[in-house]
Design an enzyme around this catalytic site. Structure first.
Site: not given
Ligand code: IPE
Ligand code: IPE
Ligand code: MG
Length: 240
Positions: A55, A57, A8-10, A176, A119, A21, A182, A12, A25
């Site tokens: 979600e 999608w 997560d966090g790509n 995470r 692996l 964004r 979460r 941001r 990724h």
């Molecule tokens: C969870 O991240 C899904 C993936 C990492 C693929 P999200 O960015 O979608 O989750 P929320 O919306 O912050 O809970």
């Molecule tokens: C996680 O990064 C990658 C996917 C959910 C596909 P996000 O795209 O959720 O990046 P943030 O959380 O909005 O920074």
């Molecule tokens: Mg995210």
């Protein structure tokens, strides 16, 4: 050992750099590569990456489309090296909902690496735990309706065998990134006793050293599974 990761966090990470964004990724791929290598070096047997949720999608069409393109490209580029390193690639989730080109690339990669076992890398795509559980219930209900199983036979073991993760042990550790505390609908059933580790590092910055930090933290913990400290293993027969 099985380590599950919510990457997560790509978005941001990219925004911090004044970019779209999708730039985040794209830069997340190097983090996946480094994590796989680090895990292989440590002798971790299972790695599961949450790459795209049910979600997700609902994100803007453009982001979803570019993410799918990126996925196809990444699978194509990375699979030969994964194969050389003895990695078996697996996928869980509603794969039918992925674009055909994506499914095709995935099929090729799964086939190519099918006989590896150093692996097991599982990618969760169009995955959500609630979808998985409902899907498992449907499969079981169908078998009951067809009378291939009896309702009394439905126990934890049978249920687990109908989950997407039927051939994968439960995660020992969940990592995470990005500071969110979460689970976001990831492996809810399987993580009943998983150790949780959260790091503020955004996924594109996640490297081998961060993976090691998580493992060291995990090694300091005591997993009790509802029992008390150092409780000797008592067989069921003794309890009778
Ligand atoms: C969870 O991240 C899904 C993936 C990492 C693929 P999200 O960015 O979608 O989750 P929320 O919306 O912050 O809970
Ligand atoms: C996680 O990064 C990658 C996917 C959910 C596909 P996000 O795209 O959720 O990046 P943030 O959380 O909005 O920074
Ligand atoms: Mg995210």
């Amino acid at each position: 050992m099985h380590v599950a990761l919510i990457m997560d966090g790509n978005g941001r990470w990219a925004r911090q750099r004044g970019k779209e964004r999708i730039f985040g990724h794209e830069n997340g791929i190097e983090a996946v590569r480094d994590t796989v290598k680090a895990a292989a070096d440590l002798g971790v047997q299972y790695l599961t990456f949450f790459a795209f949720s049910t979600e997700n999608w609902c994100r803007p069409h453009k982001e979803v489309e570019t993410l799918m393109d990126l996925l196809v490209r990444a699978i194509g580029n990375e699979t030969p090296e994964l194969n050389e390193n003895g990695v078996r690639l697996q996928a869980i989730g509603d794969l039918e909902s992925l674009p055909e080109v994506c499914r095709e690339k995935l099929r090729e990669a799964l086939e190519l690496t099918a006989n590896n076992n150093k692996l097991i890398v599982t990618v969760a795509l169009s995955y959500s735990a609630r979808w998985e559980v409902v899907n498992a219930v449907q499969k079981i209900a169908r078998k009951i309706a067809e009378r291939t199983i009896n309702p009394d036979e439905v126990d934890e073991e049978l249920f687990v065998n109908h989950l997407e993760t039927a051939n994968i042990p439960d995660p020992d550790l969940l990592i995470r990134t990005s500071g969110e505390l979460r689970l976001s609908n990831f492996l809810l059933w399987q993580m009943a006793y998983t150790e949780l580790y959260f790091t503020p590092v955004f996924w594109p910055d996640f490297r081998r050293k961060h993976f090691y930090q998580a493992i060291i933290d995990y090694q300091r913990r005591e997993r009790r599974f509802g029992k008390v400290n150092n409780q000797p293993v008592i067989s069921k027969n003794i309890l009778k």
